[in-house]
Write an enzyme that holds these catalytic residues in place. Structure first.
Site, PDB file in Angstrom:
ATOM      1  N   LYS A 198       0.811  -1.225   0.000  1.00  0.00           N
ATOM      2  CA  LYS A 198       0.000   0.000   0.000  1.00  0.00           C
ATOM      3  C   LYS A 198       0.845   1.276   0.000  1.00  0.00           C
ATOM      4  CE  LYS A 198      -2.984  -2.460   3.161  1.00  0.00           C
ATOM      5  NZ  LYS A 198      -3.919  -2.449   4.259  1.00  0.00           N
ATOM      6  N   ASP A 233      -7.023  -6.866  10.422  1.00  0.00           N
ATOM      7  CA  ASP A 233      -8.311  -6.153  10.579  1.00  0.00           C
ATOM      8  C   ASP A 233      -9.528  -7.076  10.482  1.00  0.00           C
ATOM      9  OD1 ASP A 233      -7.844  -6.524   7.871  1.00  0.00           O
ATOM     10  OD2 ASP A 233      -8.496  -4.522   7.275  1.00  0.00           O
TER      11      ASP A 233
END
Ligand code: ADP
Ligand code: MG
Length: 496
Positions: A198, A233
């Site tokens: 990312k 997550d």
């Protein structure tokens, strides 16, 4: 590529199978066509290439279940990594005290504190803060990044007051650390960073334990806090949802990317049984299902997008179902229509040629237009892609968006059924014989009603009306932060 061979196989078997069900999508398509001036050949081909009739869904869910088994057997055994989370104790509702969480997964990090009051009082209070990470730190050293994060956390912790009470003399505050980058975990409170993704290019972290990196930074600042749980997550979402509902067994994130995790029995994880420290019971397994690729119906637009992506050949499921890509696939279709059939007039606007200029929220907004001449569609197209449209080209655009969202939602639904099937296959009745909850989160799922409906529709088609009554697919908003704090509580060093 193996993906393509499998698809060919799927195509060849689906027309033959289940002729009873085949007419259903055709009826829908006829209805759509009658309202357009003429069927567009590129649209018609797109609809054919994206079709997900029941046999295709069934193939996807079966392959998902099979890939899960292979990934559980051995590392590298399948496209699905089936990463062990080492979360073997889930929140029960009895957790008490003050806990912190830190979520690092993109250009922001979030810090959160929660005061837990046990079964009767539950969540007494929560507070959170979001801090953006200066871009130079994304290219700096590991120490600089973790010092910055720790100082944000220290500032936040210094503001602890009011309903937040840390009354445990001599103890240290505990933190759940949600870290959404690939790590190799060997325990609940440690994990080696495999690589940054990312857009992060921080030097000196890869190959190191990210928990130590954060703990050391907190120590450098003299903070009275340490990490008790390192979680992904998706795992945080499952834990957060489970806190409120004992029937939660699966969590799925559909946002920019996608992932899923679920509760697995330790006996069903051969690669964990090799670990001398393994305990009986259950553990959350992070599937990393974005890497799934078996039997997904792909189009020329998907293949081109994949070839030009930063990770060609990888994350095929993610590229077909998640928010980062749906708009881009639609843009590629519209670009071809503009170039070959001039549906937006003689020239092809620059903006329409810019990769990722049409975003998933745009195609979602396009689908919400119920006005007669599709005026909203017209203005979005003009604003985002610089094209001039008329009611008939707008209708084609809407159908393109719907086709992409439909395939995505239905495949996501088939993936969920694959996970449920895998669990049910090991122990009959454990999933379909009782209420089972799938906790969903992420911006795509939250904001795209058509996508959500297609997902649910595929689950119902696959399971049948009766069995699907027991499967509750439920939005669990922002549960991952509290989930991480809860896992810090569940794995508190003072309770064991
Ligand atoms: P992330 O996945 O980056 O952690 P989110 O879960 O908030 O963050 O998801 C954000 C993603 O959700 C966006 O990248 C976009 O693809 C998708 N999304 C956001 N809003 C909408 C919308 N209105 N309609 C469809 N998709 C949306
Ligand atoms: Mg997220």
């Amino acid at each position: 590529m193996s993906v393509m061979t499998t698809i060919a196989a799927v195509r060849s078997f689906h027309p033959a199978r289940s002729p009873r069900r085949a007419p259903r999508p055709r009826v829908v398509m006829t209805a759509v066509r009658s309202s357009t001036i003429s069927a567009h050949p590129i649209l018609t081909k797109l609809q054919r290439d994206c079709a997900t009739p029941l046999p295709v869904l069934r193939h996807v869910s079966d392959a998902m279940a099979a890939d899960m088994r292979d990934g559980l057997a051995a590392d590298g055994g399948s496209d699905l990594k089936m990463i062990l989370s080492y979360v073997d104790a889930l929140p029960t509702g009895n957790e008490k005290g003050l806990f912190y969480a830190l979520d690092l997964g993109g250009t922001n990090f979030r810090v959160l504190r929660v005061q837990l009051g046990g079964k009767s009082e539950r969540v007494v209070a929560t507070e959170f803060e979001q801090v953006s990470i200066p871009s130079e730190l994304m290219f700096g050293t590991s120490e600089e990044l973790f010092d910055f994060i720790a100082s944000g956390l220290a500032k936040f912790a210094n503001e602890e007051a009011g309903k937040f009470l840390f009354d445990q003399m001599g103890r240290t505050r505990e933190l759940g650390f949600t870290f959404s980058f690939p790590v190799k975990q060997t325990s609940i409170d440690s994990g080696i960073l495999i690589k940054w993704t990312k857009g992060f290019a921080v030097s000196g972290t890869a190959g190191k334990d990210v928990v130590s990196c954060l703990n050391e930074a907190m120590e450098r600042l003299g903070m009275n806090m340490r990490v008790s749980a390192l979680v992904n997550d998706t795992v945080g979402t499952l834990a957060g949802a489970r806190y409120w509902d004992d029937d939660v067994m699966v969590a799925v994130i559909l946002g920019t990317g996608t992932n899923a995790c679920y509760v697995e029995r330790v006996e069903a994880i051969p690669k964990l049984l090799l670990d001398p420290n393994s305990k009986s019971g259950s553990m959350i397994v992070n599937t990393e299902w974005g890497a799934f690729a078996n039997g997904i119906p792909l189009t020329e637009f998907d293949r081109e997008m994949d070839a030009e992506s930063i990770n060609p050949g990888e994350q095929i499921f993610e590229k077909t179902i998640s928010g980062m890509y749906l708009g881009e696939i639609a843009r590629r279709v519209l670009l071809k229509m503009a170039k070959e059939d001039r549906i937006f007039g003689e020239s092809v606007p620059e903006k329409l040629q810019t990769p990722y200029s049409l975003r998933t929220p745009d195609i979602c907004a396009i689908q919400q237009d119920s006005s007669k001449d599709f005026e909203v569609v017209g203005s979005i197209l003009h604003e985002v892609s610089g094209v001039n449209s008329n009611p008939s080209s707008r209708k084609i655009v809407m159908d393109v968006c719907d086709t992409i969202a439909k395939r995505g939602g239905r495949l996501a639904g088939a993936g969920i059924v694959g996970i449920l099937q895998k669990m049910e296959g090991d122990t009959k009745g454990v999933i379909f014989g009782k209420r089972t909850v799938v906790a969903m989160d992420g911006g795509l799922y939250e904001h795209y009603p058509q996508y959500r409906n297609y997902l649910q529709e595929a689950v119902t088609e696959l399971l049948g009306v009766e069995a699907s009554k027991n499967i509750v697919i439920e939005h669990s908003k922002d549960g991952s932060g509290i989930g991480a704090a809860l896992l810090a509580a569940t794995n508190s060093m003072y309770e064991h």
